[in-house]
Write a protein that holds these residues in place. Structure first.
Motif, PDB file in Angstrom:
ATOM      1  N   GLU A 259     -10.162  -7.047  -1.008  1.00  0.00           N
ATOM      2  CA  GLU A 259      -8.724  -7.131  -0.630  1.00  0.00           C
ATOM      3  C   GLU A 259      -7.750  -6.663   0.603  1.00  0.00           C
ATOM      4  OE1 GLU A 259      -6.756  -8.567  -3.414  1.00  0.00           O
ATOM      5  OE2 GLU A 259      -8.025  -9.140  -4.431  1.00  0.00           O
ATOM      6  N   LYS A 260      -6.857  -7.570   0.975  1.00  0.00           N
ATOM      7  CA  LYS A 260      -5.669  -6.592   2.647  1.00  0.00           C
ATOM      8  C   LYS A 260      -4.848  -5.987   1.691  1.00  0.00           C
ATOM      9  CE  LYS A 260      -6.463  -9.740   6.175  1.00  0.00           C
ATOM     10  NZ  LYS A 260      -5.443 -10.533   6.622  1.00  0.00           N
ATOM     11  N   SER A 261      -4.365  -5.342   0.301  1.00  0.00           N
ATOM     12  CA  SER A 261      -3.073  -4.542  -0.252  1.00  0.00           C
ATOM     13  C   SER A 261      -4.375  -4.214  -0.655  1.00  0.00           C
ATOM     14  CB  SER A 261      -2.439  -5.267  -0.189  1.00  0.00           C
ATOM     15  OG  SER A 261      -2.048  -6.150  -0.927  1.00  0.00           O
ATOM     16  N   ASP A 262      -3.239  -3.090  -1.342  1.00  0.00           N
ATOM     17  CA  ASP A 262      -3.595  -2.177  -2.053  1.00  0.00           C
ATOM     18  C   ASP A 262      -2.412  -2.756  -3.608  1.00  0.00           C
ATOM     19  OD1 ASP A 262      -0.934  -1.490  -1.664  1.00  0.00           O
ATOM     20  OD2 ASP A 262      -2.149   0.677  -1.673  1.00  0.00           O
ATOM     21  N   ALA A 263      -2.048  -3.479  -3.421  1.00  0.00           N
ATOM     22  CA  ALA A 263      -1.420  -4.391  -4.810  1.00  0.00           C
ATOM     23  C   ALA A 263      -1.515  -4.908  -5.938  1.00  0.00           C
ATOM     24  CB  ALA A 263      -0.519  -5.462  -4.250  1.00  0.00           C
TER      25      ALA A 263
END
Length: 354
Positions: free
Chosen positions: A99-103
């Motif tokens: 994933e490109k964010s920790d959202a």
């Protein structure tokens, strides 16, 4: 300490994990190291390692890869939260995700792992990737031409791990086949591809372009037998090829020649690599032209939408059901051109040996 490793650059992530393993083993020579894969393993397996200290070692290192593939019911997130809350000092946990964010990381996990321990690994810029490839071949004693670099960049995922694997395979092959060879060209890479060709997302898309369902399913089965992660990679390749096809067909509609439409085709990947790719190689134009004759623009858009809806299911599917799920995907794409149907996965008129 616990960590979350995020982003699409798998090569650098693997190097980081390698150094962490070495550090743990240096400090605790008897350490036990465990690797889990979300989608295949479950919370019970993770909990068995993390819930209590080992009787046989002074330290444990647990690595959970492909964390984005966990499900709400597999218990992996709960096992992680339980371990983090326990405050154990004789174990490390590394969570790995593309994933490109920790959202999408559960809030409870983020609260228990400090922000400075959430490390992002981004893909290289195009010029840096070219420099990396040149250096990798030079280190192996080979030169490489610019057009050969283009072939490599088109053939691999957008991360150094895929490039490293291909460089290693190419250099091993040419050392054995042509011992005195010192430079690699695009023609050399094409020769290597022909002689070592295995089924993958590219060959699967060719069968889909020809609307040959039986061949497509046989290719899919071969992929699943040769690489545990192959089906997910193939699914992503098919998705990105259809996006490239949409652009190609749009360029044709604008009045471009086939060659210009191919060279100008572009797409932005929806997957964790999330990069823009431009151009269809000359030797692949016949495949895209064949796809254009079998699918209308409206079909391609319906297929892209359908693939997007199936993405989460494919990511979370364990190896035991992935073949069945992918068979249904291929059936929906080829037979119904992306319009979902309520027919059985194995309709009576479909005589295919899986």
């Amino acid at each position: 300490m616990s960590y979350i490793l995020l982003g699409p650059e798998e090569g650098d992530k693997n190097e980081w994990i390698k150094k962490k393993k070495a550090q743990v083993l240096k400090e605790h020579p008897d350490a036990e190291i465990y690797t889990f894969f979300a989608g295949d393993d479950n919370g019970a397996a993770v909990n068995a390692v993390l819930a209590q200290s080992s009787l046989f070692s002074s330290y444990r290192l647990a690595i959970i890869k492909m964390f984005e593939n966990r499900t709400k019911t597999d218990g992996i997130a709960d096992a992680v939260i339980s371990f983090l809350k326990s405050g154990q000092k004789d174990a490390d946990l590394i969570i790995v995700t593309s994933e490109k964010s920790d959202a999408k990381i559960p809030e409870q996990i983020k609260k228990l792992i400090p922000k400075e321990n959430r490390i992002f690994f981004w893909e290289m810029f195009e010029n840096k990737k070219r420099e990396w490839i040149v250096k990798a071949f030079r280190d192996e004693g080979f030169g490489i031409s610019d057009d050969a670099i283009d072939e490599i960049l088109f053939s691999v995922e957008n991360n150094t791990q895929e490039m490293k694997n291909l460089v290693s395979s190419l250099t091993l092959y040419f050392r054995a086949a042509i011992p005195d060879k010192k430079s690699i060209s695009a023609e050399d890479i094409s020769e290597y591809a022909i002689k070592t060709r295995t089924e993958d997302g590219t060959t699967l898309f060719q069968a889909i372009a020809e609307r040959d369902l039986e061949h497509a399913i046989l290719i899919m089965k071969t992929i699943s037998e040769s690489d545990p992660m192959g089906l997910q990679k193939a699914f992503q390749t098919v998705g990105t090829r259809f996006r490239l096809l949409e652009s190609f067909m749009g360029n044709i509609e604008k009045g471009m020649s086939v060659q210009d439409a191919a060279s100008s085709a572009t797409y932005l990947s929806p997957y964790p690599e999330n990069f823009t790719q431009s151009g269809i190689r000359k030797k692949e134009i016949p495949v895209f032209s064949k796809a254009m004759s079998g699918y209308k623009v409206s079909d391609v858009r319906a297929i892209i939408s359908y693939i997007g809806r199936m993405d989460t299911d494919m990511k979370s599917a364990g190896s035991d059901i992935a073949i069945t799920l992918f068979s249904d995907v291929l059936y929906t794409i080829i037979t119904f051109r992306g319009r979902e149907n309520k027919l059985s996965l194995a309709p009576p008129d479909l005589d295919i040996r899986i």
